[in-house]
Design a protein around this motif. Structure first.
Motif, PDB file in Angstrom:
ATOM      1  N   ALA A  13     -12.411   3.234   4.321  1.00 23.26           N
ATOM      2  CA  ALA A  13     -11.067   3.637   3.896  1.00 23.26           C
ATOM      3  C   ALA A  13      -9.996   2.886   4.684  1.00 23.26           C
ATOM      4  N   MET A  14     -10.200   2.744   5.979  1.00 20.10           N
ATOM      5  CA  MET A  14      -9.235   2.036   6.813  1.00 20.10           C
ATOM      6  C   MET A  14      -9.220   0.551   6.477  1.00 20.10           C
ATOM      7  N   ARG A  15     -10.376  -0.004   6.148  1.00 16.91           N
ATOM      8  CA  ARG A  15     -10.448  -1.412   5.742  1.00 16.91           C
ATOM      9  C   ARG A  15      -9.620  -1.652   4.489  1.00 16.91           C
ATOM     10  N   ILE A  16      -9.781  -0.776   3.508  1.00 18.78           N
ATOM     11  CA  ILE A  16      -9.034  -0.915   2.252  1.00 18.78           C
ATOM     12  C   ILE A  16      -7.539  -0.820   2.521  1.00 18.78           C
ATOM     13  N   ARG A  17      -7.147   0.159   3.312  1.00 18.36           N
ATOM     14  CA  ARG A  17      -5.721   0.368   3.556  1.00 18.36           C
ATOM     15  C   ARG A  17      -5.088  -0.823   4.254  1.00 18.36           C
ATOM     16  N   GLN A  18      -5.814  -1.442   5.144  1.00 16.02           N
ATOM     17  CA  GLN A  18      -5.277  -2.578   5.893  1.00 16.02           C
ATOM     18  C   GLN A  18      -5.439  -3.910   5.157  1.00 16.02           C
ATOM     19  N   ARG A  64       0.811  -1.214   0.000  1.00 17.23           N
ATOM     20  CA  ARG A  64       0.000   0.000   0.000  1.00 17.23           C
ATOM     21  C   ARG A  64       0.850   1.271   0.000  1.00 17.23           C
ATOM     22  N   SER A  65       2.012   1.212   0.647  1.00 20.60           N
ATOM     23  CA  SER A  65       2.816   2.422   0.838  1.00 20.60           C
ATOM     24  C   SER A  65       3.906   2.563  -0.219  1.00 20.60           C
ATOM     25  N   ASP A  66       4.329   3.810  -0.426  1.00 16.26           N
ATOM     26  CA  ASP A  66       5.447   4.102  -1.312  1.00 16.26           C
ATOM     27  C   ASP A  66       6.757   4.095  -0.534  1.00 16.26           C
TER      28      ASP A  66
END
Length: 267
Positions: free
Chosen positions: A225-230, A46-48
């Motif tokens: 949004a938090m669900r998607i990120r995790q 997810r992160s750059d």
């Protein structure tokens, strides 16, 4: 290599430091990380990987070619290279004393060469580098004399609200995609936190801040949004992605309005 660097990306960063040291040893000054890694919020997938490589001055065509070759090598060897982004610059740019006509510094975005830039670093990245940056090679961040203050960061937050996100709010199709819902909601949470506390946090912390401060009508979207990120289980908060997209658009407009009024942000 620092313990704050996630182990899954250590091989890539170790290779990068070794290659940059051998390809342009006469001009490389230091290699630094900012962004989610520096803030302690890196999430694989997810992160750059946000890097800033400082060189001693303008680069020659040969040096630029050597830099591109080493990036091509990293691309062929490391899967995580696809999320590596950043740019080359000088100490003068970190100190905001560089002449702006120089356009000789490579920039990379999601692993791809985006051509040459003037070497300027945006103020949010400078702030994170100054306050939280990690040193991979060269002098410590504290020795770089980075010139960025709260007025600079405030200006960046105003631009994000009044220009970047205001324009994005009209593009309904964007918000049919999971990654845009995640990035939009949590980034706006970071902006709200920054305006209130004059500091920058991770996207996850931005989401938690929204849960603490916004009315319940927005909680389902924040949870989504938090669900998607995790990378958690399938959507359980919205009957359709169309409804979710429409609410994301409304959320942007709501946050722009609330932040502008609460913090007296002139447009």
């Amino acid at each position: 290599m620092l313990p704050r660097v996630p182990s899954v990306i250590l091989p890539l960063l170790q290779d990068y430091v070794q290659l940059i040291s051998s390809h342009i040893p006469e001009v490389v000054y230091g290699v630094y990380l900012q962004g989610s890694i520096a803030l302690g919020g890196f999430i694989p997938g997810r992160s750059d990987i946000d890097f800033i490589t400082v060189v001693s001055g303008p680069l020659t065509s040969d040096e630029i070619n050597r830099i591109d070759l080493l990036h091509e090598h990293l691309k062929s060897k490391h899967d995580y290279y696809s999320v590596m982004e950043g740019q080359y610059t000088t100490l003068d740019h970190l100190r905001k004393t560089a002449p702006l006509e120089r356009e000789q510094f490579p920039k990379y975005f999601y692993g791809e060469n985006r051509g040459l830039t003037k070497g300027q670093i945006d103020d949010t990245a400078l702030w994170i580098l100054k306050k939280h940056g990690l040193t991979l090679l060269g002098p410590e961040v504290s020795d770089l004399d980075i010139h960025v203050g709260w007025p600079d960061l405030l200006k960046a937050m105003k631009y994000n609200l009044h220009t970047y996100w205001t324009e994005k709010a009209d593009n309904y199709e964007l918000f049919l995609q999971d990654n845009w819902v995640d990035d939009t909601v949590l980034t706006l949470g970071r902006i709200a936190y920054t305006l209130e506390h004059q500091s920058v946090v991770t996207k996850d912390q931005g989401g938690r801040y929204l849960m603490q401060t916004l009315p319940p009508e927005w909680h389902a979207l924040i949870y989504e949004a938090m669900r998607i990120r995790q990378g958690m289980s399938e959507n359980e908060y919205f009957p359709s992605i169309a409804e979710r997209a429409a609410q994301t658009q409304s959320f942007i407009r709501y946050m722009v309005k609330v932040c502008t009024e609460q913090y007296h942000l002139d447009k």
